[in-house]
Design an enzyme around this catalytic site. Sequence first.
Site, PDB file in Angstrom:
ATOM      1  N   ASP A 536       0.813  -1.216   0.000  1.00 58.84           N
ATOM      2  CA  ASP A 536       0.000   0.000   0.000  1.00 58.84           C
ATOM      3  C   ASP A 536       0.851   1.273   0.000  1.00 58.84           C
ATOM      4  O   ASP A 536       1.969   1.297   0.486  1.00 58.84           O
ATOM      5  CB  ASP A 536      -0.943   0.011   1.207  1.00 58.84           C
ATOM      6  CG  ASP A 536      -0.194  -0.138   2.529  1.00 58.84           C
ATOM      7  OD1 ASP A 536       0.669  -1.028   2.616  1.00 58.84           O
ATOM      8  OD2 ASP A 536      -0.477   0.629   3.466  1.00 58.84           O
ATOM      9  N   GLU A 537       0.277   2.307  -0.558  1.00 59.97           N
ATOM     10  CA  GLU A 537       0.734   3.696  -0.431  1.00 59.97           C
ATOM     11  C   GLU A 537       2.183   3.924  -0.862  1.00 59.97           C
ATOM     12  O   GLU A 537       2.922   4.677  -0.235  1.00 59.97           O
ATOM     13  CB  GLU A 537       0.521   4.181   1.008  1.00 59.97           C
ATOM     14  CG  GLU A 537      -0.942   4.158   1.409  1.00 59.97           C
ATOM     15  CD  GLU A 537      -1.206   4.677   2.801  1.00 59.97           C
ATOM     16  OE1 GLU A 537      -2.236   5.349   2.985  1.00 59.97           O
ATOM     17  OE2 GLU A 537      -0.417   4.378   3.719  1.00 59.97           O
TER      18      GLU A 537
END
Length: 884
Positions: A536-537
């Site tokens: 993620d991210e």
Amino acid sequence: MLKKSLIATSVITVLAGCSSMQNSPQNTVDLLANNLDIKYEVLTNHGADDGLKCQDLGAEWASCNQVKMTLTNDGEAVDSKDWTIYFHSIRLILDVDNEQFKITRVTGDLHKLEPTDKFEGFKAGESVDLTFIGEYWQLFETDFMPGAFVAAEGAEPKQLVSLSDVDMTDFVSGLEGDNLKRTAGDNNIIATAASRFDKNSDVALEDVSTAIIPAPSFTQAKEGTLDISGGLKLVNAPFESAQVQALESRAELLGVNLAGTTPVEISVVPEEFKAEQTKSGAYTLNIENDGIEIKAFDTAGAFYAMQSVFALVNLDAPTELPQVEIKDAPRFDYRGVMVDVARNFHTKEAILSTIDQLAAYKMNKLHLHLSDDEGWRLEIPGLPELTDVGAKRCFDLEEKSCLLPQLGSGATTDNFGTGHFTRADYLEILKYAKARNVEVIPEIDMPAHARAAVVSMEARYDRLMAEGNEEAANEYRLMDPQDTSNVTTIQFYDKKSFINPCIDSSKRFVDKVITEVAAMHNEAGMPLTTWHFGGDEAKNIKLGAGFQDINAEEKVAWKGNIDLSKQDLPFAKSPQCQALIASGDVEDFGHLPSYFAEEVSKIVAKQGIANFQAWEDGLKYSEGADSFATEETRVNFWETLYWGGAASIYEWANKGYDIIASNPDYVYMDFPYEVDPKERGYYWATRATDTRKMFAFAPENLPQNAETSVDRDGNGYTAAGTVEQNRPFYGMSAQLWSETVRTDEQFEYMVFPRVIAAAERAWHAAEWENEYKVGVEYSLETDLVNKDALLADWTRFANVMGQRELAKIEKAGIDYRLPVPGAEIVDGKLAMNVQFPGVELHYSVDGENWVTYQDEQRPSVSGDVWIKSVSASGERESRVTQVK
């Protein structure tokens, strides 16, 4: 004269020594740490509306707040300018309005406050105001972190006594009125005694003696009870000894003896289920006056049948069970909870206790988030720096011995920022979980959120280079030393937050870690079947839509002005990654995280691990599940419903992924229970998620939730089915991220009891949940959900919680959250209620002496009235509030 002269010389010498001691760096640090009191007052959460130059300061979306920090010296005067106060702010601090001080961000949320040349000193008893502007808003007390400390060259850093309390309840003010609104359009209902009373008023006390959580597919109550005062006796039990011990432990907690006389006949007969059920975990349960009969599809079904028996036990009368027939099977194969032990560590004991509760409510996956920027939490043989450095947070600016403090952890390693599971700890967790039918899924987050790993491997590199072993030093290095990319991550770290996906040593590292973790699982008898990549991210937030270039000719008013020419995509200035892009093997720098995920899946498959799992945004540039080398690829889908997640989740399913609904606006447990600044948590996706909201989640028909909930500003939204779904969802998971959750007690408060509502939804599909259909639109204005059925279902659940389950959780030693009661005063009479009928209520007219509330005898009151709820044992209570 000689005598006087000697005396005078002696006095001067002593005074000079005292002066020297007062001006020593350590003395300055000690004086400030012991005597400097810091308080925060939120002046405005609407900086742009109030004339602050949020846009020119580079605030994302041109949004900023203003806070007054008051420093009060309760000790003797301090004139020295040779000191620094390190403190934590989850909001970027953009400007300071006091020429005596400057504030600089160090990394992540760690900031430092230093005196300027104009600093006039702290006089004894003096208060100094320092006003600063921060990005976005601060709406809950837990936005302000404890753990500030004082440091000076040549001195041991010391924690500020005034900010040492991990609960930060008495030094934040200003969170009232409009400051409780994120924007002018924020229509969230602030929790008060009156709003709670109104919310609880539709739930009545009812008999739930034959109801259990999670609800079975079929329940038929019978007349009479079964006497189990002589204890239960398992007959033909298909369990291993560890499973028997787990069941005995649960029985003992509830006051039931499993070495007794009443027979519990168990048979595993899958052929009898083929007509109705083919799922692991299916069972039937018959409790009659001569004993208990269980038929199960498999051992898991038999285990869950026993948990249903225990669910019927009332602690007030543990010697009898209602006679009942139950037919049951799980809704989802994956019924999970994710626990983040990386941001702040949670102990083995807390994890084992959580596993007990997962088993009791038929959840079967424990997803452990074992690494992040702020910590690495699992011993890996052969890579000691991962825990010697990466599992510790302390004040070491060079980060050779530990990571820098974050999230209020303070200057020393004696804090919640430090800790890890030894290999022996992890083996114990695995064995404990296996005995309770819970699979442990390890997550090592990459390529982003990997700072703890990167810094640790840099420490390893330095050690081996000092030994002259360059080849070994480079074996597991995770960063390209020539990468000069300027990146700011979602939580304000730089390029060290990323594992470089373009270098072979990163893949060797991943292979090494997976090999060692898989060996632990094999040794524990729980072979590793799922590897969680994280993913993620992986982005630079400064390149997001909330910013515009400072030199742009046409600017919009709602974006922050920054110099975009100085911002880079992750890895954009890594020569290794530039070469990979130039080769054509990867389309561009944005595709690198998904490329790395695919490469790691090959390592996972090579290890014989069947399933690859990730947060969905980490795979967004892959074409679909077939891009990965494992048998199955699973995604925790974590988009918010009102930002498009209610539609896009079905697109992900159609790409061939096993979907695990993990939507933050419904099943994140690090968010506050209610819109009250006293509650704990982040709130970027929603201002509150209580047990009732989580219970009402429709995890397979996400558009439906638009009819029963609101967005983060308390406003309605519209959602509709837009694509045909050709693959059913695989499961559901509730998440507990730990940025504001620093202790085991806070961890349990945030998770329990609302995780039990998540267990209900993961196991049981309710009749009020509509089938997903393309073209069907939901909003607060539609009337497609059977609200009467939803209320009846919630009333059942709430009564079981209030009358039976909270007492069981308490007896298990869980520091759960008791609901704050609702109340109103009408014609001088006090009326009270609570979210879970059956929970005892108390009130006080003086704040000291408490009286048990009886609804049938509503008391006459006047003036201030204090209220609280109290546990069955009388040893736990809710937050105390007042009736206004």
